[in-house]
Design a protein around this motif. Structure first.
Motif, PDB file in Angstrom:
ATOM      1  N   ASP A   1      10.345   7.264  14.845  1.00  8.24           N
ATOM      2  CA  ASP A   1       9.474   6.163  15.251  1.00  8.24           C
ATOM      3  C   ASP A   1      10.028   4.852  14.700  1.00  8.24           C
ATOM      4  O   ASP A   1      10.171   4.689  13.497  1.00  8.24           O
ATOM      5  CB  ASP A   1       8.058   6.401  14.705  1.00  8.24           C
ATOM      6  N   ASN A   2      10.328   3.898  15.597  1.00  7.16           N
ATOM      7  CA  ASN A   2      10.942   2.650  15.153  1.00  7.16           C
ATOM      8  C   ASN A   2       9.952   1.656  14.549  1.00  7.16           C
ATOM      9  O   ASN A   2      10.338   0.544  14.200  1.00  7.16           O
ATOM     10  CB  ASN A   2      11.733   1.991  16.287  1.00  7.16           C
ATOM     11  N   ARG A   3       8.695   2.048  14.401  1.00  5.50           N
ATOM     12  CA  ARG A   3       7.766   1.170  13.688  1.00  5.50           C
ATOM     13  C   ARG A   3       7.929   1.302  12.178  1.00  5.50           C
ATOM     14  O   ARG A   3       7.352   0.529  11.423  1.00  5.50           O
ATOM     15  CB  ARG A   3       6.320   1.471  14.111  1.00  5.50           C
ATOM     16  N   TRP A   4       8.739   2.253  11.742  1.00  2.22           N
ATOM     17  CA  TRP A   4       9.115   2.340  10.333  1.00  2.22           C
ATOM     18  C   TRP A   4      10.302   1.411  10.125  1.00  2.22           C
ATOM     19  O   TRP A   4      11.306   1.517  10.810  1.00  2.22           O
ATOM     20  CB  TRP A   4       9.518   3.764   9.960  1.00  2.22           C
ATOM     21  N   VAL A   5      10.203   0.490   9.163  1.00  2.00           N
ATOM     22  CA  VAL A   5      11.274  -0.458   8.874  1.00  2.00           C
ATOM     23  C   VAL A   5      11.874  -0.115   7.516  1.00  2.00           C
ATOM     24  O   VAL A   5      11.151  -0.004   6.521  1.00  2.00           O
ATOM     25  CB  VAL A   5      10.726  -1.904   8.853  1.00  2.00           C
ATOM     26  N   GLU A   6      13.184   0.080   7.497  1.00  2.29           N
ATOM     27  CA  GLU A   6      13.850   0.376   6.220  1.00  2.29           C
ATOM     28  C   GLU A   6      13.812  -0.870   5.335  1.00  2.29           C
ATOM     29  O   GLU A   6      14.252  -1.942   5.751  1.00  2.29           O
ATOM     30  CB  GLU A   6      15.289   0.800   6.451  1.00  2.29           C
ATOM     31  N   VAL A   7      13.250  -0.720   4.136  1.00  4.31           N
ATOM     32  CA  VAL A   7      13.162  -1.861   3.222  1.00  4.31           C
ATOM     33  C   VAL A   7      14.028  -1.682   1.989  1.00  4.31           C
ATOM     34  O   VAL A   7      14.230  -2.627   1.229  1.00  4.31           O
ATOM     35  CB  VAL A   7      11.703  -2.152   2.795  1.00  4.31           C
TER      36      VAL A   7
ATOM     37  N   ASP B   1       0.158  -1.333  13.650  1.00  2.00           N
ATOM     38  CA  ASP B   1      -1.216  -1.774  13.389  1.00  2.00           C
ATOM     39  C   ASP B   1      -2.138  -0.598  13.095  1.00  2.00           C
ATOM     40  O   ASP B   1      -3.196  -0.768  12.489  1.00  2.00           O
ATOM     41  CB  ASP B   1      -1.754  -2.555  14.587  1.00  2.00           C
ATOM     42  N   ASP B   2      -1.759   0.585  13.528  1.00  2.00           N
ATOM     43  CA  ASP B   2      -2.555   1.785  13.303  1.00  2.00           C
ATOM     44  C   ASP B   2      -2.023   2.514  12.066  1.00  2.00           C
ATOM     45  O   ASP B   2      -0.993   2.132  11.515  1.00  2.00           O
ATOM     46  CB  ASP B   2      -2.495   2.685  14.535  1.00  2.00           C
TER      47      ASP B   2
ATOM     48  N   ASP C   1       0.846  -1.189   0.000  1.00  2.00           N
ATOM     49  CA  ASP C   1       0.000   0.000   0.000  1.00  2.00           C
ATOM     50  C   ASP C   1       0.887   1.246   0.000  1.00  2.00           C
ATOM     51  O   ASP C   1       1.685   1.435   0.921  1.00  2.00           O
ATOM     52  CB  ASP C   1      -0.888  -0.028   1.244  1.00  2.00           C
ATOM     53  N   PRO C   2       0.792   2.118  -1.023  1.00  2.00           N
ATOM     54  CA  PRO C   2       1.637   3.324  -1.071  1.00  2.00           C
ATOM     55  C   PRO C   2       1.494   4.196   0.171  1.00  2.00           C
ATOM     56  O   PRO C   2       2.426   4.918   0.534  1.00  2.00           O
ATOM     57  CB  PRO C   2       1.149   4.072  -2.310  1.00  2.00           C
ATOM     58  N   GLY C   3       0.346   4.137   0.841  1.00  2.00           N
ATOM     59  CA  GLY C   3       0.129   4.933   2.039  1.00  2.00           C
ATOM     60  C   GLY C   3       0.950   4.478   3.235  1.00  2.00           C
ATOM     61  O   GLY C   3       0.982   5.154   4.258  1.00  2.00           O
ATOM     62  N   LEU C   4       1.619   3.322   3.106  1.00  2.00           N
ATOM     63  CA  LEU C   4       2.452   2.814   4.193  1.00  2.00           C
ATOM     64  C   LEU C   4       3.938   3.100   3.966  1.00  2.00           C
ATOM     65  O   LEU C   4       4.785   2.613   4.697  1.00  2.00           O
ATOM     66  CB  LEU C   4       2.251   1.299   4.349  1.00  2.00           C
ATOM     67  N   LEU C   5       4.231   3.896   2.935  1.00  2.00           N
ATOM     68  CA  LEU C   5       5.626   4.193   2.604  1.00  2.00           C
ATOM     69  C   LEU C   5       6.032   5.597   3.039  1.00  2.00           C
ATOM     70  O   LEU C   5       5.205   6.513   3.078  1.00  2.00           O
ATOM     71  CB  LEU C   5       5.852   4.057   1.094  1.00  2.00           C
ATOM     72  N   HIS C   6       7.277   5.759   3.332  1.00  2.00           N
ATOM     73  CA  HIS C   6       7.889   7.044   3.661  1.00  2.00           C
ATOM     74  C   HIS C   6       9.315   6.987   3.152  1.00  2.00           C
ATOM     75  O   HIS C   6       9.931   5.930   3.160  1.00  2.00           O
ATOM     76  CB  HIS C   6       7.878   7.271   5.177  1.00  2.00           C
ATOM     77  N   ALA C   7       9.851   8.086   2.678  1.00  2.00           N
ATOM     78  CA  ALA C   7      11.215   8.115   2.156  1.00  2.00           C
ATOM     79  C   ALA C   7      12.048   9.166   2.876  1.00  2.00           C
ATOM     80  O   ALA C   7      11.513  10.129   3.443  1.00  2.00           O
ATOM     81  CB  ALA C   7      11.195   8.408   0.658  1.00  2.00           C
ATOM     82  N   THR C   8      13.347   8.953   2.845  1.00  2.00           N
ATOM     83  CA  THR C   8      14.284   9.977   3.298  1.00  2.00           C
ATOM     84  C   THR C   8      15.281  10.215   2.167  1.00  2.00           C
ATOM     85  O   THR C   8      15.548   9.319   1.356  1.00  2.00           O
ATOM     86  CB  THR C   8      15.044   9.560   4.577  1.00  2.00           C
ATOM     87  N   VAL C   9      15.802  11.419   2.091  1.00  2.00           N
ATOM     88  CA  VAL C   9      16.797  11.790   1.083  1.00  2.00           C
ATOM     89  C   VAL C   9      17.897  12.599   1.760  1.00  2.00           C
ATOM     90  O   VAL C   9      17.708  13.132   2.854  1.00  2.00           O
ATOM     91  CB  VAL C   9      16.179  12.620  -0.075  1.00  2.00           C
TER      92      VAL C   9
END
Length: 198
Positions: free
Chosen positions: A189-195, A179-180, A115-123
């Motif tokens: 926030d450590n619920r973000w996992v680098e993929v 889950d939220d 789901d694109p809404g679950l993604l975040h990027a850093t640059v």
């Protein structure tokens, strides 16, 4: 999704875009290598990233077994392992970062169904040596992915060699594991996992 299916989807996606699959190296680098173990997917490719032509061309894809030694103090938490396989794509002077990022986004969202809404990027946000990575920032913004500029977390060193050899700005993709609905940013926030690291 099982590991075999994930690897197959990844490799085939890039083969369809002109990449040739190369065999992963052993965990023990050849004699004379400055490191004891292969610690990243890029390590065996360092001579080619420095400019030596690769016999299979300028677009490569690989699955590389790694033994992590640079962040042993973090091994055992929810996101760091000692031995793992790293999936990698490599442009040896063929295409630039924005193409890589766009393909990465396409593979995650269309190929793997994220789901694109679950993604975040850093640059890379820039520092005293190098300006900000505006091309990657603009690409993420154009795709509608929340993006955060950072300095220290988005500079790719060349493993144990420090600033010698291939190094420079990178962009990282994170997936929300909570889950939220996603909250905050990967740096808070450590619920973000680098993929993915481009």
């Amino acid at each position: 999704m099982r590991t075999e299916q994930l690897v197959r989807t990844f490799v085939e996606f890039y083969e369809e875009r002109g990449h040739r699959r190369i065999t992963g190296s052993t965990l023990l680098p050849p004699p004379g290598d400055p490191v004891l173990f292969t610690t990243s997917g890029m390590h065996p490719l360092t001579p080619y990233l420095k400019g030596r032509p690769h016999p299979l061309g300028r677009r490569l894809v690989n699955v590389q077994r790694c033994l992590r030694t640079t962040d042993l103090d973090e091994v055992g938490d929810t996101t760091h392992l000692t031995v793992f396989e790293m999936l990698g794509t490599w442009s040896l002077g063929d295409y630039e970062g924005p193409a890589s990022l766009e393909w990465g986004y396409e593979l995650l969202t269309e190929g793997l169904g994220v789901d694109p809404g679950l993604l975040h990027a850093t640059v890379f946000g820039g520092d005293e040596r190098t300006g900000p990575d505006t091309a990657s920032l603009e690409l993420w913004q154009g795709l509608g992915v929340p993006v955060e500029p950072t300095a220290e977390d988005n500079w790719w060193p060349n493993g144990s060699e420090g600033t010698v050899g291939p190094c420079g700005p990178d962009s990282e993709i994170f997936l929300w594991s909570g889950d939220d609905p996603p909250q905050s940013t990967p740096t808070r926030d450590n619920r973000w996992v680098e993929v993915w690291n481009h």
